[in-house]
Scaffold this active site. Structure first.
Site, PDB file in Angstrom:
ATOM      1  CG  HIS A 255      -1.708   1.181   1.508  1.00 49.81           C
ATOM      2  ND1 HIS A 255      -3.054   1.270   1.228  1.00 49.81           N
ATOM      3  CD2 HIS A 255      -1.357   2.381   2.040  1.00 49.81           C
ATOM      4  CE1 HIS A 255      -3.487   2.474   1.579  1.00 49.81           C
ATOM      5  NE2 HIS A 255      -2.484   3.162   2.070  1.00 49.81           N
ATOM      6  CD  GLU A 256       1.747   3.423   3.760  1.00 52.48           C
ATOM      7  OE1 GLU A 256       1.782   4.465   3.075  1.00 52.48           O
ATOM      8  OE2 GLU A 256       0.834   3.198   4.572  1.00 52.48           O
TER       9      GLU A 256
ATOM     10  CG  HIS B 148       0.102   6.012  -0.702  1.00 51.78           C
ATOM     11  ND1 HIS B 148      -1.069   6.508  -1.207  1.00 51.78           N
ATOM     12  CD2 HIS B 148      -0.195   5.541   0.538  1.00 51.78           C
ATOM     13  CE1 HIS B 148      -2.039   6.336  -0.316  1.00 51.78           C
ATOM     14  NE2 HIS B 148      -1.540   5.749   0.749  1.00 51.78           N
TER      15      HIS B 148
ATOM     16  CD  GLU C 103      -4.765   6.650   1.819  1.00 53.61           C
ATOM     17  OE1 GLU C 103      -4.375   5.474   1.997  1.00 53.61           O
ATOM     18  OE2 GLU C 103      -4.039   7.636   1.999  1.00 53.61           O
TER      19      GLU C 103
ATOM     20  CG  ASP D 165      -6.594   0.124   0.450  1.00 59.47           C
ATOM     21  OD1 ASP D 165      -5.540   0.158   1.121  1.00 59.47           O
ATOM     22  OD2 ASP D 165      -7.703   0.505   0.888  1.00 59.47           O
TER      23      ASP D 165
HETATM   24 ZN   LIG Z   1      -2.441   5.207   2.508  1.00 59.55          ZN
END
Ligand SMILES: [Zn+2]
Length: 673
Positions: A513-514, A517, A574, A578
């Site tokens: 997830h990070e 980003h 986000e 995900d």
């Molecule tokens: Zn996030």
């Protein structure tokens, strides 16, 4: 702040932060008992993975929502509590870190002393506002309030230049509101209107508690509402604020002064004791014009009312019980539906973490986080980075030129695991065992100057923007790094002794997830060096935006209450993270275990991966909190974080043998990364 923080999960606000000690027992195991087997995973995977957990974990009365993040935060808080109780015992021989955290906590816990002093500790601040006798003094007073952490009118800090990530420049941002966002002042549906009426009543009661007569308090609250509504009208909305180009307006002091002649900038900057500077990023110049009208068109008496309210609001948590209770009644109960206030010790642990986070965090890490945790996490980060590289390589919509740039960016991402290599030095911050409010104001002042003193200095790449016990993680687009506090490197995210499928579905997905980003709607606009710079070919950029639009539409269709929908554009970054995170975490798992299909507890590795992923999001939430969340939080509510992802994954549909057209296997799936 205009700094773009991209975290895995936001705590909604300090007032609804999270806990319930009665649930604390050892770390939970990968949880088969959470599953509700009466539900078809292809019809509602969230209920399948979490149904039994949801039934057996009602929301505690002192919480707005209750999920697995909260369970873990509770366990971390218990450790902090023990450290603080011990540190607060006093006596000779305490090191300075122990003295500071112990005395801060002790002062905060001494409710009797706080109540006995009534408003006396705040009186010098109230008197400063009362004694203003000319609007010419406003700039100096606002600077003073800002240094105390009271963000009246706007905010001022420092940050990396979007277009030169090696430079730290001054930052001006919109602000000055009491409600969570400008939309609360502008929407005219019945709920919003009702909420505003209750807010005005709250402002009036706070003023009455501070000694104002009821009719004057009522009139004062109306003044505050009118003033803040004007600021809200001049503020940029949250979705627009996600676009870095829309919040980047670097200018010199003369250009800033030209936007508002009425505000005395030189006096303001002098009073903040900020280092001298030439360049300032003004996130939204239109707001400065609004501010100008507010300075021009508001009487000194009304200014005093607004500043007094902001002061009471900003210091409420450390004031006597009636203020704390009134503050909770509005922000906890009315806004988020929470029934009762959390016990004082939990609040005081959180405030110590907030004000002295790296002093308390140092003690926490000594107690909890070993070298082994760091090594194992690094190994998983490597596996995830490799998988994302393979994913980029395989994309059918991106040309080689852009792929090459994406790989340069991916390879440049650095990571920080657990805790800072260099701890913050709090030696200049005085903490006293009998001065709860003073400690908090001085801590705010310390932080204000710490931020401003960065202007013109080299970027500190060792700095963290989360404290070690935090159950969260973040990507920083200007640093191009990923950060995992020790607090999240535990069950249910990470286990020392379960099979890989469970860890890749948990912390693996968090790491993915990070990393993703770096390539979402915001991150994709920054290059490998953290500069806002386009590295896409026009064609690839268009393809990317088409795929992002698919995600925005998908999530915009999720409803949390009749007529209340997730904001697909606010949550786009986000949701992209995900989806990408889950896809590359699964790839990394399969790279690690090869073609093994052996079942554990009746589930294949892929099934266990998805169950682990689904179960980190098991949660119950109050309707008020959900309503607040979809208005202000860039994160989608947990149920849809799970469904939104699995609906886009053929790997999920295969793992659970779903038929095309079933709810978790829609015909149109979205795929960005
Ligand atoms: Zn996030």
């Amino acid at each position: 702040m205009s700094k773009i923080a991209i975290a895995l999960s936001l705590t909604v606000c300090a007032l609804s932060a999270q806990t319930n000690a009665s649930r604390v027992s050892g770390p939970p195991r990968f949880d088969l008992t959470a599953i509700d087997k009466s539900v078809d995973p292809c019809v509602d995977f969230y209920r399948y993975a979490c149904g039994s957990w949801i039934k057996s974990n009602p929301i505690p009365p002192d919480q707005a929502m209750w999920g697995r993040f909260n369970e873990l935060a509770d366990r971390n808080r218990d450790i902090l509590h023990e450290i603080l109780e011990q540190s607060a015992k006093g006596g000779a021989g305490r090191d300075t870190t122990t003295q500071k955290i112990g005395d801060y906590y002790a002062a905060c816990m001494d409710e009797k002393a706080i109540d006995a002093k009534a408003l006396a500790p705040l009186e010098p601040e109230l008197a400063r506002i009362r004694n203003l006798n000319d609007k010419a003094q406003l700039a100096g007073e606002i600077a003073h309030l800002h240094s105390a952490g009271v963000w009246a009118l706007f905010t001022f800090s420092s940050g990396q230049d979007f277009k030169d990530s090696n430079a730290v420049i001054a930052q001006f941002d919109q602000g000055g509101l009491g409600l969570p966002d400008r939309d609360y002042y502008l929407k005219d549906d019945p709920k919003s209107v009702e909420l505003r009426q209750k807010y005005v009543a709250h402002v009036a009661r706070m003023m009455e508690l501070a000694g104002e007569k009821p009719d004057r308090a009522k009139a004062g609250a109306d003044t505050v509402m009118k003033f803040e509504t004007a600021l809200a009208k001049g503020s940029l909305d949250l979705v627009s604020r996600r676009d870095p180009e829309k919040v980047y307006h670097k200018m010199g002091k003369p250009e800033l002064a030209a936007l508002s002649r009425a505000f005395r900038w030189n006096e303001y900057f002098a009073a903040t004791r900020a280092p001298s500077f030439d360049a300032i990023n003004v996130s939204y110049p239109e707001f400065v014009k609004t501010m100008d009208s507010a300075v021009e068109g508001t009487s000194l008496a009304d200014w005093k009312t607004y500043l007094t309210w902001q002061l009471l609001h900003g210091s409420a948590l450390m004031l006597p019980t009636p203020f704390v209770q009134e503050n909770f009644d509005f922000f906890g109960k009315t806004l988020n539906g929470t029934e009762t206030m959390r016990p004082r010790w939990k609040r005081c642990v959180d405030y110590t973490d907030g004000d002295l986070g790296e002093a308390l965090g140092k003690k926490y890490v000594e107690k909890t986080f070993g070298a082994e945790g760091k090594t194992r996490t690094l190994k998983m980060v490597d596996a995830l980075e490799k998988a994302l590289g393979e994913d980029i390589d395989k994309l059918d919509w991106m040309t080689p030129a852009t792929k090459q740039q994406a790989m340069v960016k991916l390879k440049a991402i650095t990571n920080k695991i657990g805790y800072p290599d260099r701890w913050r030095d709090y030696s200049s911050l005085a903490i006293k065992p009998d001065d709860a409010l003073g400690n908090s104001l001085r801590a705010n002042e310390f932080e204000f100057h710490r931020q401003l003193n960065k202007i013109g200095q080299p970027v500190d790449r060792l700095e963290w923007s989360m404290t070690p016990p935090t159950v969260n993680a973040y990507y920083d687009p200007q640093m191009n790094n990923i950060n995992f506090p020790a607090g999240i490197l535990q069950p249910p995210f990470f286990y020392n002794n379960v099979d890989d499928a469970v860890n890749f579905g948990g912390i693996g997905m968090v790491i993915g997830h990070e990393l993703t980003h770096g390539f979402d709607d915001q991150g994709s606009q920054f290059d490998a060096h953290g500069n806002l710079k386009n590295w896409w070919t026009p064609k690839d950029s268009e393809e990317f935006h088409q795929r992002e639009a698919c995600i925005a539409d998908e999530y915009g269709g999720f409803s949390v209450a009749p007529g209340v929908f997730v904001n697909g554009k606010l949550t786009l970054g986000e949701n992209t993270a995900d989806n990408g995170g889950a896809r590359v975490a699964l790839m990394a798992l399969l790279n690690t275990i090869g073609s093994s299909t052996s079942k554990i507890d009746g589930y294949t590795p892929e099934q266990r991966f998805f169950l682990s992923f689904g179960q980190i999001w098991c949660e119950n939430a109050r309707p008020e909190a959900l309503r607040n969340l979809v208005l202000t939080d860039p994160h989608t509510p947990p149920e849809f974080r799970v469904k939104g992802v699995v609906e886009n994954m053929p790997e999920f549909q295969k793992a659970f043998s779903c038929k095309p057209g079933q709810p978790m296997a829609p015909v149109h799936a979205c795929h960005v990364w």
